[in-house]
Design a protein around this motif. Structure first.
Motif, PDB file in Angstrom:
ATOM      1  N   ASP A 147     -15.775  -0.280   9.223  1.00 28.01           N
ATOM      2  CA  ASP A 147     -15.381   0.732  10.196  1.00 28.01           C
ATOM      3  C   ASP A 147     -14.095   0.363  10.935  1.00 28.01           C
ATOM      4  OD1 ASP A 147     -17.531   2.349   9.563  1.00 28.01           O
ATOM      5  OD2 ASP A 147     -18.844   1.429  11.058  1.00 28.01           O
ATOM      6  N   LYS A 148     -13.721  -0.914  10.894  1.00 29.12           N
ATOM      7  CA  LYS A 148     -12.485  -1.364  11.541  1.00 29.12           C
ATOM      8  C   LYS A 148     -11.362  -1.594  10.539  1.00 29.12           C
ATOM      9  CE  LYS A 148     -14.350  -1.660  15.675  1.00 29.12           C
ATOM     10  NZ  LYS A 148     -13.922  -0.802  16.812  1.00 29.12           N
ATOM     11  N   ALA A 149     -11.577  -1.209   9.285  1.00 29.93           N
ATOM     12  CA  ALA A 149     -10.565  -1.437   8.254  1.00 29.93           C
ATOM     13  C   ALA A 149      -9.281  -0.670   8.559  1.00 29.93           C
ATOM     14  CB  ALA A 149     -11.108  -1.008   6.890  1.00 29.93           C
ATOM     15  N   TRP A 150      -8.146  -1.250   8.174  1.00 38.84           N
ATOM     16  CA  TRP A 150      -6.852  -0.634   8.464  1.00 38.84           C
ATOM     17  C   TRP A 150      -6.517   0.484   7.484  1.00 38.84           C
ATOM     18  CZ3 TRP A 150      -3.314  -5.527   9.542  1.00 38.84           C
ATOM     19  CH2 TRP A 150      -3.865  -6.225  10.637  1.00 38.84           C
ATOM     20  N   LYS A 187       0.825  -1.196   0.000  1.00 39.32           N
ATOM     21  CA  LYS A 187       0.000   0.000   0.000  1.00 39.32           C
ATOM     22  C   LYS A 187       0.866   1.256   0.000  1.00 39.32           C
ATOM     23  CE  LYS A 187      -3.755  -0.011   0.185  1.00 39.32           C
ATOM     24  NZ  LYS A 187      -4.736  -0.069  -0.929  1.00 39.32           N
ATOM     25  N   PRO A 188       0.891   2.006  -1.113  1.00 38.97           N
ATOM     26  CA  PRO A 188       1.627   3.278  -1.126  1.00 38.97           C
ATOM     27  C   PRO A 188       0.863   4.326  -0.320  1.00 38.97           C
ATOM     28  CG  PRO A 188       0.464   2.966  -3.200  1.00 38.97           C
ATOM     29  CD  PRO A 188       0.238   1.727  -2.387  1.00 38.97           C
ATOM     30  N   ARG A 189       1.407   4.747   0.790  1.00 40.72           N
ATOM     31  CA  ARG A 189       0.725   5.688   1.661  1.00 40.72           C
ATOM     32  C   ARG A 189       1.377   7.064   1.592  1.00 40.72           C
ATOM     33  NH1 ARG A 189      -2.699   2.864   4.965  1.00 40.72           N
ATOM     34  NH2 ARG A 189      -3.783   4.855   5.000  1.00 40.72           N
ATOM     35  N   ASN A 199       4.688   5.591   8.679  1.00 42.88           N
ATOM     36  CA  ASN A 199       4.069   5.101   9.913  1.00 42.88           C
ATOM     37  C   ASN A 199       2.596   4.751   9.748  1.00 42.88           C
ATOM     38  OD1 ASN A 199       6.546   5.534  11.299  1.00 42.88           O
ATOM     39  ND2 ASN A 199       5.997   7.697  11.588  1.00 42.88           N
ATOM     40  N   SER A 200       2.088   4.799   8.511  1.00 46.83           N
ATOM     41  CA  SER A 200       0.762   4.275   8.231  1.00 46.83           C
ATOM     42  C   SER A 200       0.910   2.807   7.826  1.00 46.83           C
ATOM     43  CB  SER A 200       0.112   5.066   7.094  1.00 46.83           C
ATOM     44  OG  SER A 200      -0.021   6.425   7.411  1.00 46.83           O
TER      45      SER A 200
END
Length: 361
Positions: A234-237, A54-56, A60-61
């Motif tokens: 709602d709990k997705a990272w 995942k390119p954020r 720290n994400s």
């Protein structure tokens, strides 16, 4: 031979129904991936998606589970029979996906902006039979999108498609990423045989707009929809706001209407052709009227030059706008559209008069 002639459809039923890609934004755990896939297997989707890397925007994400997630996708293939896809951003990602037999890879928006990165991926893809989807660049640049498609095509990949996920903007509006539908329409015009998918999740940025965006894409003759689905959104990272549960997805999918671009009905096609002929005739009249207007603009420009007068008179421009907006409202026309049209005509008028003032005659 034109690059577009090398493209093959992503699925056999193209132009008969919508192509569906669904799954979580990110692969988080093996159980999350498999439970989502099990739920979607009965929803008649064509591809199961899950982000492995995942390119954020900021460090720290959560930046993806990494290569172990590919093994989870292999279990999805085996257990559900679904084909799987994920995003790649470099050679190592491509090599890992090819090693694990991933069916489809996509190049993300942040990667499409870099010809060097796209070329690296294209080189890594050479000799493979994997299918490739290419997202639009984050900025509204059609040439960058076209260039990425051409680079992958030159690597020998035959099954290439595009994903429209919208464009970043500083403007505050209801979308996470501005659709700018016209750019995708222009891409389709340049590559008529290219499969184009709408990533309604990334355009919307929230689950409330998903149905509206998806239906508009289908009405614009997109070939399919990509949507993010999570067992507990709602709990997705990552990107929690734009994901929906498998149950919500299934109901939304059923409500959407897919309309083919062509209908095999002689009477219908004849009526449509007659209406289109009327449009063509009106368009010809519009062009002729604009030409007449520009000839008057030239006369005004020459008159202003002879009398040493400036090009722009703000009061006159305001009068034109006010009068035309009132008329547009009376006729039930979009004032936003009329305003944009007049601004374009006005700018061309300024350009022509500026050229006249610069002439040495």
């Amino acid at each position: 031979m034109a690059v577009a002639q090398q493209f093959k459809p992503f699925f056999k039923e193209k132009n008969k129904r919508a192509f569906w890609i669904a799954g979580p934004c990110s692969a988080e755990t093996e159980e999350q991936v498999l439970s989502t896939a099990r739920s979607l297997a009965s929803a008649n989707i064509d591809l199961f998606r899950a982000g492995i890397w995942k390119p954020r925007t900021r460090p720290n994400s959560f930046e993806g589970i990494g290569t172990q997630g590919l093994e989870w996708l292999n279990k999805v293939q085996t257990e559900t029979g679904l084909k799987v896809c994920t995003e790649v951003a470099n050679t190592a990602h491509v090599e890992a996906c090819l090693k694990h037999g991933i069916d489809v890879v996509w190049i993300g928006a942040r990667t499409t902006v870099s010809p060097f990165a796209v070329q690296e991926i294209a080189d890594a893809l050479q000799g493979s039979e994997v299918k490739v989807l290419i997202k639009n660049p984050i900025n509204p640049d059609l040439k960058l999108w076209v260039g990425a498609i051409e680079r992958v095509a030159k690597s020998g990949i035959e099954h290439i498609g595009a994903i429209h996920r919208g464009f970043s903007s500083f403007e505050i509006n209801k979308y996470r990423n501005q659709p700018r539908w016209q750019i995708a329409i222009e891409l389709k015009r340049e590559f008529p045989d290219l499969t184009i998918i709408c990533d309604s999740s990334h355009i919307s940025g929230n689950r409330v707009l998903l149905e509206e965006v998806s239906q508009k894409a289908l009405d614009l003759n997109y070939d399919g929809i990509m949507m993010e689905v999570h067992p507990n959104p709602d709990k997705a990272w990552s990107d929690a706001e734009q994901q929906v549960t498998p149950e919500v997805f299934a109901k939304l999918k059923e409500r959407l209407i897919y309309r083919p671009a062509e209908i095999d009905d002689a009477a219908f096609n004849e009526s449509l052709d007659n209406l289109r002929l009327q449009i063509d005739e009106i368009d010809d009249e519009i062009i002729a009227l604009i030409n007449s207007r520009m000839q008057i603009v030239d006369d005004i420009g020459a008159y202003k030059k002879r009398n040493n007068m400036s090009i722009l008179q703000t009061k006159r421009w305001s009068e034109i706008l006010d009068r035309c907006m009132t008329k547009a409202t009376e006729l039930g026309l979009s004032t936003e559209f009329i305003s944009k049209m007049l601004e374009t005509i006005h700018q061309e008028s300024i350009n022509r008069q500026h050229s006249i003032l610069k002439r040495k005659d």
